[in-house]
Design a protein around this motif. Structure first.
Motif, PDB file in Angstrom:
ATOM      1  N   LEU A   6       0.873  -1.172   0.000  1.00  0.00           N
ATOM      2  CA  LEU A   6       0.000   0.000   0.000  1.00  0.00           C
ATOM      3  C   LEU A   6       0.907   1.218   0.000  1.00  0.00           C
ATOM      4  O   LEU A   6       1.707   1.392   0.917  1.00  0.00           O
ATOM      5  N   ASP A   7       0.844   2.032  -1.036  1.00  0.00           N
ATOM      6  CA  ASP A   7       1.769   3.175  -1.069  1.00  0.00           C
ATOM      7  C   ASP A   7       1.087   4.520  -1.228  1.00  0.00           C
ATOM      8  O   ASP A   7       1.733   5.550  -1.088  1.00  0.00           O
ATOM      9  N   ARG A   8      -0.222   4.546  -1.476  1.00  0.00           N
ATOM     10  CA  ARG A   8      -0.939   5.818  -1.556  1.00  0.00           C
ATOM     11  C   ARG A   8      -2.435   5.572  -1.461  1.00  0.00           C
ATOM     12  O   ARG A   8      -2.933   4.509  -1.806  1.00  0.00           O
ATOM     13  N   VAL A   9      -3.118   6.598  -0.982  1.00  0.00           N
ATOM     14  CA  VAL A   9      -4.573   6.556  -0.855  1.00  0.00           C
ATOM     15  C   VAL A   9      -5.112   7.891  -1.332  1.00  0.00           C
ATOM     16  O   VAL A   9      -4.568   8.942  -0.973  1.00  0.00           O
ATOM     17  N   TYR A  10      -6.172   7.859  -2.134  1.00  0.00           N
ATOM     18  CA  TYR A  10      -6.751   9.124  -2.595  1.00  0.00           C
ATOM     19  C   TYR A  10      -8.212   8.935  -2.985  1.00  0.00           C
ATOM     20  O   TYR A  10      -8.697   7.807  -3.152  1.00  0.00           O
ATOM     21  N   LEU A  11      -8.899  10.055  -3.102  1.00  0.00           N
ATOM     22  CA  LEU A  11     -10.299  10.045  -3.534  1.00  0.00           C
ATOM     23  C   LEU A  11     -10.349  10.096  -5.057  1.00  0.00           C
ATOM     24  O   LEU A  11      -9.825  11.022  -5.655  1.00  0.00           O
ATOM     25  N   ARG A  12     -10.958   9.093  -5.654  1.00  0.00           N
ATOM     26  CA  ARG A  12     -11.068   9.109  -7.110  1.00  0.00           C
ATOM     27  C   ARG A  12     -12.231   9.987  -7.561  1.00  0.00           C
ATOM     28  O   ARG A  12     -12.312  10.384  -8.722  1.00  0.00           O
ATOM     29  N   GLU A  13     -13.152  10.290  -6.612  1.00  0.00           N
ATOM     30  CA  GLU A  13     -14.224  11.238  -6.865  1.00  0.00           C
ATOM     31  C   GLU A  13     -14.625  11.868  -5.543  1.00  0.00           C
ATOM     32  O   GLU A  13     -14.455  11.260  -4.487  1.00  0.00           O
ATOM     33  N   PRO A  14     -15.125  13.074  -5.544  1.00  0.00           N
ATOM     34  CA  PRO A  14     -15.465  13.751  -4.287  1.00  0.00           C
ATOM     35  C   PRO A  14     -16.591  13.042  -3.538  1.00  0.00           C
ATOM     36  O   PRO A  14     -17.509  12.488  -4.140  1.00  0.00           O
ATOM     37  N   VAL A  15     -16.508  13.072  -2.216  1.00  0.00           N
ATOM     38  CA  VAL A  15     -17.596  12.580  -1.386  1.00  0.00           C
ATOM     39  C   VAL A  15     -18.748  13.577  -1.478  1.00  0.00           C
ATOM     40  O   VAL A  15     -18.527  14.795  -1.447  1.00  0.00           O
ATOM     41  N   PRO A  16     -19.998  13.127  -1.636  1.00  0.00           N
ATOM     42  CA  PRO A  16     -21.134  14.047  -1.729  1.00  0.00           C
ATOM     43  C   PRO A  16     -21.166  15.043  -0.578  1.00  0.00           C
ATOM     44  O   PRO A  16     -20.942  14.685   0.578  1.00  0.00           O
ATOM     45  N   ALA A  17     -21.445  16.274  -0.890  1.00  0.00           N
ATOM     46  CA  ALA A  17     -21.398  17.348   0.105  1.00  0.00           C
ATOM     47  C   ALA A  17     -22.362  17.113   1.261  1.00  0.00           C
ATOM     48  O   ALA A  17     -22.110  17.534   2.385  1.00  0.00           O
TER      49      ALA A  17
END
Length: 251
Positions: A6-17
């Motif tokens: 595991l070398d990175r974590v990110y949001l591939r799309e925004p979480v709904p507001a």
């Protein structure tokens, strides 16, 4: 270790507001593909106050990696109650290799994992009893701390990705030091750990990456700069003075 599972974590799309997740500092601070949260070390800690989202983030990483939301290996599929967050649906985990072994350990649902193992062993399959891979003694027949360490000692086989959520909940200070020895041994066997914790003993692991989660976001910090370290040190150095400050105005 020449690679990281595991070398990175990110949001591939925004979480709904409108989602409660959008209010969590850990979620707000997660970047996109161009600005991911990097996991640069064999042992990485997520630390911070309750409510900052460290356990929610760890759970989402675990589910995104294929683990059961309530804990266990990728082969566990039981569910006692659907309470895990939908954060994993928006999350991408980057890997440079795939582990041979893995486990998601969460203190709050470890009882359910132990129960599921006992249930599977009521009718053992052709591969033998599941509990034999966990030391041979039902985890329910051991103390909480003993079962935790039995799991790490007997089930964690190396070359693995191990995600631990507040393992200190069941362990005394001495047993936490035993856990550190096991972690060191497993790292030497090409393993990687991502741990959400409040324990300054665990955070002292040499060379670990520590991410502090707060209202300001996610910040990489040195061990001695964590609130857990300096607050615990201040208390132990002058407990009477700290008690006086805490109880001031109560009388």
């Amino acid at each position: 270790m020449t690679h990281r599972y595991l070398d990175r974590v990110y949001l591939r799309e925004p979480v709904p507001a409108g989602s409660y997740l959008a209010a969590l500092p850990a979620v707000r601070a997660l970047g996109d593909r161009e600005h991911p949260l990097k996991i640069p070390a064999p042992v990485t800690f997520l630390v911070g106050e309750n409510g900052t989202g460290k356990s929610t983030l760890l759970e989402a990483v675990a589910v995104a990696c294929g683990f059961n939301a309530e804990g266990g290996t990728r082969n566990f599929s039981f569910s006692t109650r659907e309470t895990h967050s939908p954060l994993y649906r928006y999350l991408t985990v980057g890997r440079t290799a795939y582990p041979r072994d893995g486990f998601f350990l969460r203190a709050e649902s470890f009882y359910n994992v132990a129960t599921n193992i006992d249930e599977m062993d009521e009718e053992p399959g052709p591969g033998g009893r599941v509990i034999d891979s966990y030391g041979g003694v039902s985890l329910h027949r051991q103390s909480h701390g003993e079962s935790f360490l039995s799991l790490v000692e007997h089930r964690f086989g190396g070359q693995g990705l191990y995600l631990l959520d507040e393992p200190e909940a069941a362990l005394s200070p001495a047993r936490l030091m035993t856990l550190l020895v096991h972690i060191r041994h497993l790292v030497g066997q090409d393993s990687q750990f991502l741990i959400a914790t409040h324990s300054p003993i665990l955070m002292a692991y040499p060379g670990a990456c520590i991410y502090q989660l707060s209202e300001a976001g996610i910040t990489q910090v040195d061990y001695r700069d964590t609130e857990h370290y300096w607050l615990t040190r201040r208390f132990l150095e002058a407990p009477e003075q700290m008690m006086e400050l805490l109880f001031r105005g109560e009388e």
